[in-house]
Scaffold this motif. Sequence first.
Motif, PDB file in Angstrom:
ATOM      1  N   ALA A   1     -14.529   4.020   0.527  1.00 33.89           N
ATOM      2  CA  ALA A   1     -13.487   4.151  -0.491  1.00 33.89           C
ATOM      3  C   ALA A   1     -14.098   3.964  -1.868  1.00 33.89           C
TER       4      ALA A   1
ATOM      5  N   THR B   1      -5.468  -0.128  -7.794  1.00 34.54           N
ATOM      6  CA  THR B   1      -4.540  -1.240  -7.587  1.00 34.54           C
ATOM      7  C   THR B   1      -3.987  -1.705  -8.927  1.00 34.54           C
TER       8      THR B   1
ATOM      9  N   VAL C   1      -8.974   4.795  -4.408  1.00 37.71           N
ATOM     10  CA  VAL C   1      -8.049   3.659  -4.411  1.00 37.71           C
ATOM     11  C   VAL C   1      -7.855   3.171  -5.839  1.00 37.71           C
TER      12      VAL C   1
ATOM     13  N   GLN D   1     -13.272   3.083  -5.888  1.00 36.84           N
ATOM     14  CA  GLN D   1     -12.257   2.442  -6.727  1.00 36.84           C
ATOM     15  C   GLN D   1     -12.862   2.139  -8.090  1.00 36.84           C
TER      16      GLN D   1
ATOM     17  N   ALA E   1      -5.650  -2.234   3.602  1.00 37.08           N
ATOM     18  CA  ALA E   1      -5.508  -0.785   3.706  1.00 37.08           C
ATOM     19  C   ALA E   1      -6.311  -0.237   4.877  1.00 37.08           C
TER      20      ALA E   1
ATOM     21  N   GLY F   1       0.828  -1.190   0.000  1.00 35.62           N
ATOM     22  CA  GLY F   1       0.000   0.000   0.000  1.00 35.62           C
ATOM     23  C   GLY F   1       0.867   1.246   0.000  1.00 35.62           C
TER      24      GLY F   1
ATOM     25  N   ASN G   1      -8.267  -3.475  -0.045  1.00 39.19           N
ATOM     26  CA  ASN G   1      -8.988  -2.547   0.821  1.00 39.19           C
ATOM     27  C   ASN G   1      -9.075  -3.056   2.253  1.00 39.19           C
TER      28      ASN G   1
ATOM     29  N   ILE H   1      -3.522   4.922  -2.486  1.00 36.45           N
ATOM     30  CA  ILE H   1      -4.633   5.512  -1.748  1.00 36.45           C
ATOM     31  C   ILE H   1      -4.405   7.012  -1.620  1.00 36.45           C
TER      32      ILE H   1
END
Length: 286
Positions: free
Chosen positions: A249, A213, A211, A251, A233, A171, A230, A198
Motif C-alpha cells: 500500500a 487517512t 491509502v 500512503q 484494512a 475504512g 493499514n 482505500i
Amino acid sequence: MSQNPSPAPRRRPFTQLDVFSDEPYRGNPLAVVVEGADLTTAQMQQFANWTNLSETTFLLPPTHPDADYRVRIFTGSEEFPFAGHPTLGSAQAWLDAGGVPKQDGVLVQECAAGLVRVKRDGGRLAFAAPPLTRFEAVAEADMAQIADGLRLPRQALLDGSWLVNGPEWIGVLLASAGEVLAIRPDFTALGDLNVGVIGPHAADAAADFEVRTFIPGEAATEDPVTGSFNAGAAQWLIGSGRAPSSYVAAQGTALGRAGRIYVDAMDSDIWVGGSSTARISGAVLL
C-alpha cells in the motif's frame, strides 16, 4: 503542606525516526525518548505536545515476563493504547539502543493494548496486526456523513467497515487510487469520525492500493502514513477477498511523502511492515 518537588531534568537518549518509507524524510516521523521510566504521565504528555509530531513514544522496562520492553504512545493531546508507526519506530529505537530480544528474531512489545510481536522482514521490521475490537459494517447515517466529508456522492463509497484496534478507524473503499488521490476533505463535515480511504491501483503500478487517512477535530489533519489503519484494512481487505495475501500500500502521496506499507498474511497472522530509520539521534533534557 508543601509538595514534593519534581525530579530535576536529566539528559535522556533521544531519537527521531522516519517510519514507513525507503526514501529519507518521506515517511512518518516519530520521536522516541529511550529512557522514560521515571517520567510522569503529565510530563510525557507535555513533551509529546511540544514535539508537535503525530506521535511521541517513551520506552520503559517491561512489566510482562514475555515482553522485551514497554512503550507508551502519545499524540499531542492523548495517550494511545496502540499505533502502528510508533510500534515499528519504537522497536527500531530499542534495537538501536542495544536491545537484545529474548526470542531470536522476534521482539515482544508491551503496550496498553497488550503484547505485540515485531519481527525482522528483510531489511524492514513488521508487526503482527492486533485483533480488531470492533469490526462491523458502518451505519448508513455515518456513511452518508463520510461521503459529505470526502465531498463525494454516496454511491462512490463502495463499502465501509469499522476497523478499531486502538484508534477508532472507519475504512472506506473507493473504486480506484485516482479517486482516493483526488479527495479534498471537508473536516467539519467529517465531525468526529476518523476515516481511512482505500482504492486499488492499476495492475502495473508500483503499489497495489492507495491509502489516505483523515483525522478531524481541532488538528483536522491528514496522517502521512498510518500503521494502525493499514493493519485493520489488511484484515478487512484480505478477509473479504479484495486483496491478495501479500500486497503493498502507498500512503502520503498527496502530502509529498512516499510511504510504503508491506502486508503479508502468514498462517493466522497478518504482518504489517515498513522501513524505519533513525534520522536524528542525541539527548533530550527531560
